[in-house]
Design an enzyme around this catalytic site. Structure first.
Site, PDB file in Angstrom:
ATOM      1  N   GLU B  34      44.246  56.387  44.745  1.00 27.21           N
ATOM      2  CA  GLU B  34      43.444  57.560  44.419  1.00 27.21           C
ATOM      3  C   GLU B  34      42.912  58.197  45.705  1.00 27.21           C
ATOM      4  O   GLU B  34      42.271  57.511  46.509  1.00 27.21           O
ATOM      5  CB  GLU B  34      42.285  57.144  43.502  1.00 27.21           C
ATOM      6  N   SER B  64      44.096  55.310  37.657  1.00 23.70           N
ATOM      7  CA  SER B  64      44.510  54.240  36.751  1.00 23.70           C
ATOM      8  C   SER B  64      44.887  53.026  37.593  1.00 23.70           C
ATOM      9  O   SER B  64      45.974  52.960  38.161  1.00 23.70           O
ATOM     10  CB  SER B  64      45.710  54.686  35.910  1.00 23.70           C
ATOM     11  N   GLU B  65      43.978  52.088  37.701  1.00 27.59           N
ATOM     12  CA  GLU B  65      44.241  50.913  38.545  1.00 27.59           C
ATOM     13  C   GLU B  65      45.365  50.071  37.961  1.00 27.59           C
ATOM     14  O   GLU B  65      46.186  49.515  38.693  1.00 27.59           O
ATOM     15  CB  GLU B  65      42.958  50.082  38.709  1.00 27.59           C
ATOM     16  N   GLN B  87      40.258  51.923  45.228  1.00 27.37           N
ATOM     17  CA  GLN B  87      39.192  52.608  45.983  1.00 27.37           C
ATOM     18  C   GLN B  87      37.977  51.726  46.278  1.00 27.37           C
ATOM     19  O   GLN B  87      37.423  51.782  47.373  1.00 27.37           O
ATOM     20  CB  GLN B  87      38.778  53.862  45.222  1.00 27.37           C
ATOM     21  N   PHE B  88      37.572  50.933  45.313  1.00 26.47           N
ATOM     22  CA  PHE B  88      36.528  49.927  45.515  1.00 26.47           C
ATOM     23  C   PHE B  88      36.977  48.655  44.796  1.00 26.47           C
ATOM     24  O   PHE B  88      37.530  48.732  43.702  1.00 26.47           O
ATOM     25  CB  PHE B  88      35.190  50.381  44.920  1.00 26.47           C
ATOM     26  N   ALA B  89      36.696  47.507  45.403  1.00 23.86           N
ATOM     27  CA  ALA B  89      37.066  46.242  44.761  1.00 23.86           C
ATOM     28  C   ALA B  89      36.436  46.129  43.377  1.00 23.86           C
ATOM     29  O   ALA B  89      36.983  45.492  42.479  1.00 23.86           O
ATOM     30  CB  ALA B  89      36.631  45.066  45.629  1.00 23.86           C
ATOM     31  N   ASP B  90      35.297  46.783  43.205  1.00 22.27           N
ATOM     32  CA  ASP B  90      34.613  46.788  41.907  1.00 22.27           C
ATOM     33  C   ASP B  90      35.488  47.411  40.808  1.00 22.27           C
ATOM     34  O   ASP B  90      35.209  47.247  39.629  1.00 22.27           O
ATOM     35  CB  ASP B  90      33.321  47.601  42.017  1.00 22.27           C
ATOM     36  N   TYR B  91      36.513  48.157  41.203  1.00 21.37           N
ATOM     37  CA  TYR B  91      37.357  48.840  40.226  1.00 21.37           C
ATOM     38  C   TYR B  91      38.755  48.242  40.155  1.00 21.37           C
ATOM     39  O   TYR B  91      39.690  48.870  39.674  1.00 21.37           O
ATOM     40  CB  TYR B  91      37.445  50.339  40.553  1.00 21.37           C
ATOM     41  N   HIS B 134      29.711  49.336  43.566  1.00 17.91           N
ATOM     42  CA  HIS B 134      30.263  49.681  44.885  1.00 17.91           C
ATOM     43  C   HIS B 134      29.914  48.601  45.895  1.00 17.91           C
ATOM     44  O   HIS B 134      29.827  48.852  47.084  1.00 17.91           O
ATOM     45  CB  HIS B 134      29.739  51.038  45.364  1.00 17.91           C
TER      46      HIS B 134
END
Lengths: 428, 342
Positions: B34, B64-65, B87-91, B134
């Site tokens: 993304e 869409s991960e 984009q972030f490990a959280d996602y 984040h």
């Protein structure tokens, strides 16, 4: 903020789908609409998805009620090709029968037949090039059979024996055959959908000419991967063919639990802006024609297609399933689109290229051949009877090179085996 | 032969350089995610790469991960070497099924028929007021998965060399980038100004190709009194605390969590007799538990004190109370006091 029930509104109710027939009911499929052959004529392969919405609600057919191949979708296959198609479908059926029996005899743990859906793997594969990559679910063993993958290797995998190319690591029928354009089957449903898109994107990005084709069932369309895949394919115009084998059942759940009460599976293509075709899945010629249309489209940078094969799962979900516990008996016999093998056979007879005698002789020949292959496979062992790959192979291929912690665990396992079977175990 | 040209880079520039080098070197490498294409990434890690290498090598994706990682698996099956960004490990969680069930198992389940040489890059870790989504450090979810390698750099030099090695590795790698130290190392003293990387070791980065082997830890400070096992941002926090309190600690930056460099760990703990594990991630079932268990099994008779774990608390990552949550100088100093007392 309103609390309590408002008197002037009827209470909401939750709709939980229910199949029309349950065990003990008499199935009646008279409400299924079967359009005439050529109710919608075959559009040009470069047609805009927006112009062919009707095909997502129709039913592409080639074989008419008299088993003649008619209409604009008729792929015009010659008798040799049709006989080969029939042979592969019969071989698949013979293989399924034999392996189902092998499971019942305790020679393996598990099997899944594709009875009634043979056209959706055999006819489709015949419409592809041999180097196009197939991303199957677990019910497309017909791809391997159509591409002449050695039956003995399929059986070795089912038996997890010393000849198993997958070294006994995979549940039976989770084949992998890269050389045959057959992607490694996963137990996790629909994961192959975005993977097929990625493969097709890679092919396009490398200016290759190969395309990919991916299969899933009606139930699996509910997975998030289905949505991701269609989105990515649409965004990048990927040369991929999505196929939904709508066999009406996902184990015990009828297709209503995947949303079939509201629309068709082919119609899901419309929202993504890709081509959608709904096809009589038991009409091998229609299945071939639809796949050929989609393949030509993909191959000429026309983009992805979603094909729904309207068919019926003729038997249980797997050897672990008893369909008598959740659906009416005799449903398959009453299925209005008939049996794909019988219909293709009848077509060949109508055109004077086949006979009942030849048919019976072929069934016997294939049955004997499969039986002989089974004997050959069983020389390599059956599940749980000693002949398997060396135990150390359990630890191989987790990574390209075995790290220390796996080496340690491998040594531990070998020591356990020495404890269990005595010091002479290694000399075996 | 002359020394290869080096340049002072921050971690973002080092990662960008690694990606540039690999796009140049290997035509099979593709980058996607993304905002990574035209825009160059929300952290600028892919800045300029699309312009230089073209849209079929570096491109934007739908949000869409699951799709990003699933498509990456398919590209790898074709023969490419995809480097997707989350984009972030959280996602990363929507992509977990594709990572755990597919990428990690591909080689094993197909008996080497299909492989997945994919590197998933993702910024991770806290200390930036990122709140719950984040700031997370989900590394233990991946170290628990057989078939995935987990790599976390702590300096620009390591980030480039490890990323190149990860991309060249034929196994799937999850490459977590501690975003707190993208621009400069972090001492843990959030009220002090952060110095840029240019003033620190580890920012001299060769401009061309080099690699740092995976599964090799780095002893970033030699010491005799206690071994500290850590990685990512916490390497710098531990260094600062050790310097401030004059502790003769041996600090080991694990760099690769799995497969782990057990030899370096074992040798150090046997020398010092004490072991502390430090990570930002929550405590229970965190990677520190595995480290403590390994050390306990291998160095039991050398241990002079119980193994100490300094970690984030077992709560979601808070926003306003970040500095009460983060395993900073106070928590570390108390742990050092305790482990040295025994």
């Amino acid at each position: 903020m309103v609390h309590g029930i408002k008197n002037n509104l009827a209470p909401l109710h939750l709709h939980v789908p229910e199949p029309k027939f349950r065990p003990g009911d008499k199935a009646d499929f008279s409400d299924i609409i079967i359009p005439e052959v050529d109710a919608i004529t075959r559009p040009d392969e470069r047609a805009s998805p927006a112009d062919i919405h009707a095909l997502a609600y129709g039913l592409v057919r080639v074989l008419d009620d008299d088993n003649r191949a008619v209409g604009s979708w008729n792929p015009g296959l010659d008798a040799d090709t049709l006989r080969n198609m029939l042979r592969k479908m019969l071989l698949l059926r013979a293989f399924d029968d034999r392996m189902f029996r092998a499971q019942r005899q305790g020679k393996t743990s598990f099997y899944m037949k594709s009875f009634g859906e043979e056209a959706t793997s055999v006819a489709t594969t015949m419409a592809l090039h041999s180097d196009d990559m197939c991303f199957p679910s677990y019910r497309q063993q017909g791809i391997l059979i159509t591409r002449d993958y050695p039956l003995v290797d399929m059986m070795n995998q089912i038996y997890s024996n010393s000849g198993d190319r997958l070294k006994g690591r995979q549940l039976p029928i989770m084949y992998s055959a890269k050389d045959y354009g057959f992607f490694s089957i996963s137990g996790n449903l629909t994961t192959q959908y975005p993977q097929a898109v990625g493969w097709a994107m890679a092919s396009a990005s490398r200016a290759d000419t190969r395309i990919s084709a991916v299969w899933c069932g009606d139930g699996s369309t509910a997975e998030g991967d289905f949505h991701s895949a269609l989105t990515f394919a649409a965004v990048y115009n990927a040369p991929v063919i999505f196929q939904v084998v709508n066999n009406q059942w996902a184990i015990s759940s009828f297709s209503g639990f995947a949303g079939s009460e509201r629309t068709t599976f082919a119609a899901r293509a419309i929202g993504y802006g890709i081509a959608g075709l709904r096809v009589d899945g038991n009409d091998a010629l229609a299945v071939f024609a639809a796949m050929q249309w989609a393949a030509n489209r993909a191959r000429t940078n026309g983009g992805p297609t979603l094909i729904e094969y309207f068919t019926y799962r003729g038997e249980g979900h797997s050897t672990s399933d008893d369909p008598g516990a959740y659906r009416a008996a005799e449903e398959y016999a009453l299925w209005p689109l008939g049996d794909p093998v019988t219909r293709l056979k009848d077509h060949l007879i109508v055109i004077g290229a086949w006979s009942d005698e030849q048919h019976e002789a072929l069934i016997l020949e294939l049955s004997n051949s499969v039986k002989a292959t089974q004997k050959e496979a069983e020389q390599n062992g059956i599940l749980g009877h000693g002949l398997h790959h060396p135990m150390e192979t359990m630890f191989e291929d987790v990574f390209e090179e075995m790290p220390w912690h796996l080496k340690e665990q491998c040594e531990q396992m070998l020591e356990e085996q020495r404890d269990k079977f005595g010091p002479e175990w290694e000399a075996r | 032969m002359s020394e290869p040209a080096t340049k002072s880079m921050n971690m973002i520039e080092a990662i960008n350089s690694a990606l540039d080098v690999m796009l140049e070197k290997d035509p099979e490498v593709v980058i996607m995610g993304e905002d990574v294409g035209y825009f160059g990434g929300v952290f600028r890690a892919t800045a300029g790469l699309q312009k230089k290498h073209g849209k079929t090598r570096v491109f934007d994706t739908p949000i869409s991960e699951c799709g990003i990682i699933g498509v990456g698996v398919g590209m790898a099956a074709y023969g490419l070497r995809p480097v997707p960004e989350i984009q972030f490990a959280d996602y990363i969680y929507p992509g977990l099924d594709q990572l755990v069930s597919e990428a990690a198992r591909m080689r094993y389940r197909s008996a080497n028929d299909f492989i997945c040489p994919m590197t998933v890059r993702s910024p991770f870790g806290g200390g930036i007021f990122g709140g719950q989504t984040h700031s997370q450090s989900p590394e233990s979810l991946f170290t628990h998965v057989c078939g995935i390698k987990t790599v976390i750099p702590a300096t620009p030099y390591d980030a480039k060399g490890l990323l190149i090695a990860a991309i060249e590795d034929n196994d799937p790698v999850v490459f977590f980038e501690p975003k707190r130290i993208y621009n400069g190392p972090f001492s843990g003293y959030y009220d002090r100004p952060v110095e840029p990387w240019s003033k620190h070791d580890g920012s001299a980065v060769p401009e061309g190709y080099y690699r740092i082997d995976l599964s090799k830890a780095a002893v970033v400070r030699e010491g005799e009194a206690v071994t500290v096992l850590t990685y990512g941002t916490m390497v710098h926090v531990v260094k600062a605390v050790v310097a401030e309190h004059g502790i003769d600690a041996e600090i080991i930056d694990l760099r690769t969590l799995l497969p782990l460099d057990i030899e370096t760990i074992e040798a150090s703990v046997k020398k010092t007799g004490r072991c502390m594990v430090v990570h930002e991630a929550t405590r229970t079932s965190g990677f520190g538990a595995e480290l403590a268990a390994q050390v306990q099994e291998r160095c039991f008779y050398h241990l002079e004190a119980p193994i100490e774990r300094v970690t984030g608390f077992d709560t979601p990552y808070p926003h306003s109370l970040e500095w009460a949550y983060f395993p900073g100088p106070v928590r570390l100093a108390r742990a050092f006091d305790k482990i040295m007392k025994d």
